[in-house]
Write an enzyme that holds these catalytic residues in place. Structure first.
Site, PDB file in Angstrom:
ATOM      1  N   CYS A   2       0.673  -1.314  -0.080  1.00 48.64           N
ATOM      2  CA  CYS A   2       0.127  -0.059  -0.104  1.00 48.64           C
ATOM      3  C   CYS A   2       0.749   1.151  -0.001  1.00 48.64           C
ATOM      4  O   CYS A   2       1.681   1.357   0.652  1.00 48.64           O
ATOM      5  CB  CYS A   2      -1.019   0.001   1.384  1.00 48.64           C
ATOM      6  SG  CYS A   2      -1.921  -1.298   1.305  1.00 48.64           S
ATOM      7  N   ARG A  27       5.640  -0.213  -5.705  1.00 46.45           N
ATOM      8  CA  ARG A  27       5.589  -0.937  -4.375  1.00 46.45           C
ATOM      9  C   ARG A  27       4.610  -2.066  -4.425  1.00 46.45           C
ATOM     10  O   ARG A  27       4.579  -2.981  -3.647  1.00 46.45           O
ATOM     11  CB  ARG A  27       5.027   0.291  -3.340  1.00 46.45           C
ATOM     12  CG  ARG A  27       5.795   1.395  -2.956  1.00 46.45           C
ATOM     13  CD  ARG A  27       5.394   2.265  -2.180  1.00 46.45           C
ATOM     14  NE  ARG A  27       5.029   2.077  -0.847  1.00 46.45           N
ATOM     15  CZ  ARG A  27       5.913   2.213   0.265  1.00 46.45           C
ATOM     16  NH1 ARG A  27       6.896   2.996  -0.109  1.00 46.45           N
ATOM     17  NH2 ARG A  27       5.370   1.991   1.290  1.00 46.45           N
ATOM     18  N   TRP A  73      -2.731  -2.803  -1.646  1.00 46.69           N
ATOM     19  CA  TRP A  73      -2.072  -4.268  -2.105  1.00 46.69           C
ATOM     20  C   TRP A  73      -3.055  -5.012  -0.946  1.00 46.69           C
ATOM     21  O   TRP A  73      -3.100  -5.069   0.223  1.00 46.69           O
ATOM     22  CB  TRP A  73      -0.822  -4.267  -1.466  1.00 46.69           C
ATOM     23  CG  TRP A  73      -0.156  -5.603  -1.906  1.00 46.69           C
ATOM     24  CD1 TRP A  73       0.135  -6.124  -2.985  1.00 46.69           C
ATOM     25  CD2 TRP A  73       0.121  -6.700  -1.053  1.00 46.69           C
ATOM     26  NE1 TRP A  73       0.768  -7.296  -3.106  1.00 46.69           N
ATOM     27  CE2 TRP A  73       0.726  -7.867  -1.796  1.00 46.69           C
ATOM     28  CE3 TRP A  73      -0.066  -7.013   0.440  1.00 46.69           C
ATOM     29  CZ2 TRP A  73       1.366  -8.957  -1.175  1.00 46.69           C
ATOM     30  CZ3 TRP A  73       0.594  -8.041   0.951  1.00 46.69           C
ATOM     31  CH2 TRP A  73       0.883  -9.133   0.257  1.00 46.69           C
ATOM     32  N   ASN A  99      -2.316   2.496   5.499  1.00 44.69           N
ATOM     33  CA  ASN A  99      -1.451   1.477   5.028  1.00 44.69           C
ATOM     34  C   ASN A  99      -0.915   0.661   6.328  1.00 44.69           C
ATOM     35  O   ASN A  99      -0.742   1.058   7.370  1.00 44.69           O
ATOM     36  CB  ASN A  99      -0.137   1.942   4.531  1.00 44.69           C
ATOM     37  CG  ASN A  99       0.870   0.735   4.316  1.00 44.69           C
ATOM     38  OD1 ASN A  99       0.930  -0.237   4.404  1.00 44.69           O
ATOM     39  ND2 ASN A  99       2.109   1.472   3.893  1.00 44.69           N
ATOM     40  N   GLY A 100      -1.125  -0.630   6.475  1.00 48.87           N
ATOM     41  CA  GLY A 100      -0.856  -1.554   7.587  1.00 48.87           C
ATOM     42  C   GLY A 100      -1.881  -2.548   7.785  1.00 48.87           C
ATOM     43  O   GLY A 100      -2.684  -2.824   6.992  1.00 48.87           O
ATOM     44  N   GLU A 479      18.783 -17.386  -5.128  1.00 50.28           N
ATOM     45  CA  GLU A 479      18.537 -15.966  -5.366  1.00 50.28           C
ATOM     46  C   GLU A 479      17.932 -16.195  -6.965  1.00 50.28           C
ATOM     47  O   GLU A 479      16.869 -15.542  -7.434  1.00 50.28           O
ATOM     48  CB  GLU A 479      19.583 -15.116  -5.671  1.00 50.28           C
ATOM     49  CG  GLU A 479      19.497 -13.749  -6.434  1.00 50.28           C
ATOM     50  CD  GLU A 479      18.217 -13.044  -5.853  1.00 50.28           C
ATOM     51  OE1 GLU A 479      17.578 -13.187  -4.685  1.00 50.28           O
ATOM     52  OE2 GLU A 479      17.951 -12.090  -6.368  1.00 50.28           O
ATOM     53  N   LYS A 483      14.332 -15.242  -8.293  1.00 55.21           N
ATOM     54  CA  LYS A 483      14.067 -14.101  -9.265  1.00 55.21           C
ATOM     55  C   LYS A 483      13.131 -14.834 -10.468  1.00 55.21           C
ATOM     56  O   LYS A 483      12.322 -14.126 -11.044  1.00 55.21           O
ATOM     57  CB  LYS A 483      15.469 -13.584 -10.000  1.00 55.21           C
ATOM     58  CG  LYS A 483      15.449 -12.215 -10.646  1.00 55.21           C
ATOM     59  CD  LYS A 483      15.777 -11.040  -9.237  1.00 55.21           C
ATOM     60  CE  LYS A 483      15.044 -11.457  -8.081  1.00 55.21           C
ATOM     61  NZ  LYS A 483      15.606 -10.411  -6.969  1.00 55.21           N
ATOM     62  N   GLU A 486       9.441 -15.248  -9.378  1.00 54.96           N
ATOM     63  CA  GLU A 486       8.785 -14.086  -8.821  1.00 54.96           C
ATOM     64  C   GLU A 486       8.214 -13.225 -10.327  1.00 54.96           C
ATOM     65  O   GLU A 486       7.094 -12.992 -10.077  1.00 54.96           O
ATOM     66  CB  GLU A 486       9.239 -13.265  -7.976  1.00 54.96           C
ATOM     67  CG  GLU A 486      10.561 -12.330  -8.590  1.00 54.96           C
ATOM     68  CD  GLU A 486      11.168 -11.372  -7.351  1.00 54.96           C
ATOM     69  OE1 GLU A 486      12.262 -11.548  -7.007  1.00 54.96           O
ATOM     70  OE2 GLU A 486      10.342 -10.595  -6.893  1.00 54.96           O
ATOM     71  N   HIS A 502      18.700 -37.082  -3.325  1.00 58.38           N
ATOM     72  CA  HIS A 502      18.326 -37.519  -1.970  1.00 58.38           C
ATOM     73  C   HIS A 502      16.853 -37.372  -2.178  1.00 58.38           C
ATOM     74  O   HIS A 502      16.041 -37.309  -0.875  1.00 58.38           O
ATOM     75  CB  HIS A 502      18.848 -36.837  -0.836  1.00 58.38           C
ATOM     76  CG  HIS A 502      20.247 -36.928  -0.762  1.00 58.38           C
ATOM     77  ND1 HIS A 502      20.884 -38.198  -0.273  1.00 58.38           N
ATOM     78  CD2 HIS A 502      21.374 -36.354  -1.050  1.00 58.38           C
ATOM     79  CE1 HIS A 502      22.178 -38.381  -0.294  1.00 58.38           C
ATOM     80  NE2 HIS A 502      22.632 -37.022  -0.690  1.00 58.38           N
ATOM     81  N   LYS A 598       6.839  -3.964  -3.525  1.00 57.12           N
ATOM     82  CA  LYS A 598       8.470  -3.671  -3.405  1.00 57.12           C
ATOM     83  C   LYS A 598       8.623  -3.748  -2.008  1.00 57.12           C
ATOM     84  O   LYS A 598       9.654  -3.860  -1.618  1.00 57.12           O
ATOM     85  CB  LYS A 598       8.552  -2.481  -4.396  1.00 57.12           C
ATOM     86  CG  LYS A 598       9.898  -1.948  -4.322  1.00 57.12           C
ATOM     87  CD  LYS A 598      10.931  -2.976  -5.059  1.00 57.12           C
ATOM     88  CE  LYS A 598      12.266  -2.576  -5.081  1.00 57.12           C
ATOM     89  NZ  LYS A 598      13.176  -3.703  -5.575  1.00 57.12           N
TER      90      LYS A 598
HETATM   91  C1  F6R Z   1      12.566 -10.015  -4.593  1.00 56.79           C
HETATM   92  C2  F6R Z   1      12.564  -9.008  -3.513  1.00 56.79           C
HETATM   93  C3  F6R Z   1      12.310  -9.561  -2.161  1.00 56.79           C
HETATM   94  C4  F6R Z   1      13.047  -8.462  -1.252  1.00 56.79           C
HETATM   95  C5  F6R Z   1      12.236  -8.922   0.088  1.00 56.79           C
HETATM   96  C6  F6R Z   1      13.106  -8.043   1.080  1.00 56.79           C
HETATM   97  O1  F6R Z   1      13.082  -9.722  -5.956  1.00 56.79           O
HETATM   98  O2  F6R Z   1      12.813  -8.101  -3.923  1.00 56.79           O
HETATM   99  O3  F6R Z   1      12.211 -10.785  -1.755  1.00 56.79           O
HETATM  100  O4  F6R Z   1      14.276  -8.652  -1.204  1.00 56.79           O
HETATM  101  O5  F6R Z   1      10.917  -8.642  -0.024  1.00 56.79           O
HETATM  102  O6  F6R Z   1      12.890  -6.533   0.975  1.00 56.79           O
HETATM  103  P1  F6R Z   1      13.921  -5.379   1.560  1.00 56.79           P
HETATM  104  O7  F6R Z   1      15.129  -5.950   0.919  1.00 56.79           O
HETATM  105  O8  F6R Z   1      13.506  -4.283   0.918  1.00 56.79           O
HETATM  106  O9  F6R Z   1      13.847  -5.645   2.837  1.00 56.79           O
END
Ligand code: F6R
Length: 603
Positions: A2, A27, A73, A99-100, A479, A483, A486, A502, A598
């Protein structure tokens, strides 16, 4: 997650709100809305979907100089117009964005709002009905807001407008991010600075459990008892051009391309012209004093912690343990005698990480936040901060923040290692090695077409995939798979290559894509190659990403060799491009994958 924007004063509120919401799009959200006050002609417009859908519903009659806007969101209730913010009180007099997560919203409904007719399922609607009810019960608006705040439990950032007196926006926050922007004849409130920098570069923080009475000429901060709090404003060093896409089709590609520049920026920030480490001695001392480093983070930042673990341990001689922030916030394991917490967070706002920090602060544990956002909550509340200097990261999928985190921790590790008198740290010429990394990244970036082509052959129709590797390559696999899944929605697992046999190898069938990562020693590489053979023998479609010097005929992507401490940075770049092209080729919105946000500001 949000986003909130609000403005009061002498400006065109509709324009400011819509531009602010567009800046907050990164976001993550699934509906949006604005309220623009204008007496009897006030407008409340909401829409499910994108800001463009909201914009399409806004006519020229939507005008005024006070307003609030929101990107939602969904948490409580689906993404519908009724659940979209702003929400209004029972009589429609009060308008609120939030937001929250209000944890006790059901109790509030039962206890205070019997007979209230609610349009949607959100906790926010309950909050604004509560405020309206208290005013009906003859409290002043401010008293009603304060009384509601004393009852509401959970996380919130609120901006409230009274349609009968639109010269004021009432603002409060607890645990969710919110910032005041100060202008000439107008003032703003917003979830982050980036959404306001077109209007102002002068900002003022709001701390948890503070209330702000915002008018066009003043931002008066008080605690919930009404005691006024002195708060200085500050000027943000943000550049508007940083948040544009330029000629790029997507932010993610721009941000991937920026990584060599970020590496060089880190060199100039954390080393002097002679190559000496330029890290706050208090941070170095704090890490030196620790008998164990705990890295707490979420998602990509958590993976960046793993990608830095071996390097940190080797250079500092201190064991490093990783923790998933959402787990540690409430299930803190037994800690060593002298722990040091490092919070890794691109946004500096992740609620899960913040919960860990709150606990750490209660326990008196020294903490360092490594973040990309100066002034963010985690940065403010930790003992120390190191900034990533990566420039705003807009694409939901984090790329440059990951590599910047590993690089920033390398500077810290070297500085601590040198202070500990470790020869390996003194000999590690980080400035030189990171320059080589920047060149290696550039070399990988110049292979985009080749990588796109391979991705098309390997991943265009698949529903699942695997990344495998050993040691640091396993951490990169974690990682890389995050990526890929997502942004392309391909179900992908990052696996320790030797562990596959295993159990999980039973998932390998004809055509299953398996991407093997090989950057370690000859010996480790040989073992990974053995594991690649095992999956190939069971029908897997294999693609290899191999560090120069370890390549064999038939390998697909060869990555320039870099220092082993920094190999995770070198290896991850092609996997970022693999994810990007997989998403692009499926026609998906690369920058705004479904269901994701985000800045994840709820637990
Ligand atoms: C994936 C991604 C998320 C963030 C996670 C933590 O591409 O960006 O997995 O890494 O939500 O966010 P931050 O780093 O802002 O604490």
């Amino acid at each position: 997650m949000c986003g909130i924007v609000g403005v009061v004063g002498n400006r065109n509120a509709t324009d400011i709100l819509m531009q602010g919401l567009e800046k907050l799009e990164y976001r993550g959200y699934d509906s949006a809305g604005i309220y623009v006050a204008n007496g009897d002609n006030s407008s409340l417009v909401k829409s499910v979907g994108r800001i463009a859908d909201l914009r399409a519903k806004i006519g020229i009659d939507v005008s005024g100089s006070t307003g609030i806007g929101h990107t939602r969101w969904a948490t409580h209730g689906q993404a519908t117009e009724d659940n979209a913010h702003p929400h209004t009180s029972a009589t429609g007099r009060f308008v609120l964005v939030h937001n929250g997560v209000i944890e006790n919203y059901l109790q509030i409904k039962e206890e205070y709002l019997a007979g209230h007719d609610l349009k949607g399922q959100t906790d926010t609607e309950i909050a604004v009905h509560l405020i309206g009810q208290f005013v009906e019960d003859s409290l002043s608006v401010l008293e009603a807001f304060k009384k509601a705040l004393s009852i509401i439990e959970g996380s919130y950032a609120f901006a409230l407008v009274d349609s009968e007196d639109t010269d004021t926006i009432y603002v409060a926050k607890n645990k969710s991010p919110l910032l005041i922007g100060l202008g000439d004849g107008y003032n703003m409130v917003c979830s982050d600075a980036m959404a306001m920098i077109r209007e102002t570069s002068e900002f003022m923080e709001i701390h948890d459990k503070e209330l702000v009475i915002l008018t066009k000429d003043a931002a008066t901060v008080t605690d919930y008892d009404g005691n006024e709090i002195e708060r200085d404003s500050y000027t943000a060093e943000l550049d508007l051009s940083d948040i544009g896409k330029g000629t790029y089709p997507f932010y993610m590609l721009k941000e991937i391309d920026e990584q060599p520049t970020v590496m060089r920026k880190l060199i100039s920030t954390y080393a002097d012209s002679e190559g000496n480490m330029n890290i706050d001695p208090a941070i170095v001392k704090s890490v030196q004093d620790a008998d164990r480093i705990y890295i707490l983070a979420a998602g990509t930042s958590y993976n960046a912690g793993f990608a830095s673990k071996a390097m940190l341990e080797k250079l500092t001689d201190t064991p490093v343990e990783l923790g998933v922030a959402s787990e540690w916030g409430y299930n803190m394991p037994l800690l060593s005698k002298k722990p040091m917490f490092i919070l890794l967070s691109q946004s500096g706002e992740t609620a899960d990480s913040r919960q860990v920090l709150v606990k750490a602060n209660e326990m008196g544990i020294p903490s360092l936040t490594v973040t990309n956002v100066p002034g963010s909550t985690l940065s403010r509340e930790a003992t120390y901060t190191m900034l990533l200097h990566a420039g705003p990261e807009i694409a939901v999928a984090s790329t440059k923040a990951y590599t910047a985190q590993v690089a920033a921790l390398a500077f810290l590790a070297k500085a601590v290692g040198e202070a500990n008198g470790k020869a390996e740290a003194a000999e590690f010429d980080l400035v030189h090695e990171l320059s080589i990394v920047a060149q290696s990244i550039e070399a990988t970036l110049s292979e985009k077409d080749m990588i796109a082509d391979k991705v098309e052959k390997l991943l265009s129709t698949t529903r699942n995939a695997f990344y495998i590797g050993r040691g640091n390559d396993y951490y990169v696999a974690m990682e890389a798979s995050l990526k890929l899944k997502e942004i392309s929605y391909i179900q992908c697992e990052g696996f320790a290559a030797g562990e596959l046999k295993h159990g999980t190898i039973s998932l390998i069938e004809d055509g299953t894509p398996v991407i093997g990562l090989i950057s370690s020693s000859e010996l480790v590489a040989a073992h990974t190659r053995g594991n690649i053979q095992e999956v190939a023998a069971r029908g897997a479609n294999v693609l290899t990403v191999v560090e120069e010097g370890l390549e064999r005929e038939g390998d697909d992507i060869v990555v320039n060799k870099v220092h082993p401490f920094l190999a995770t940075i070198g290896m991850v770049i092609s996997t970022q491009l693999i994810a990007y092209y997989a998403s692009l080729q499926r026609g998906l919105d690369v920058d705004k994958p479904r269901n994701l946000a985000k800045a994840v500001t709820v637990e």
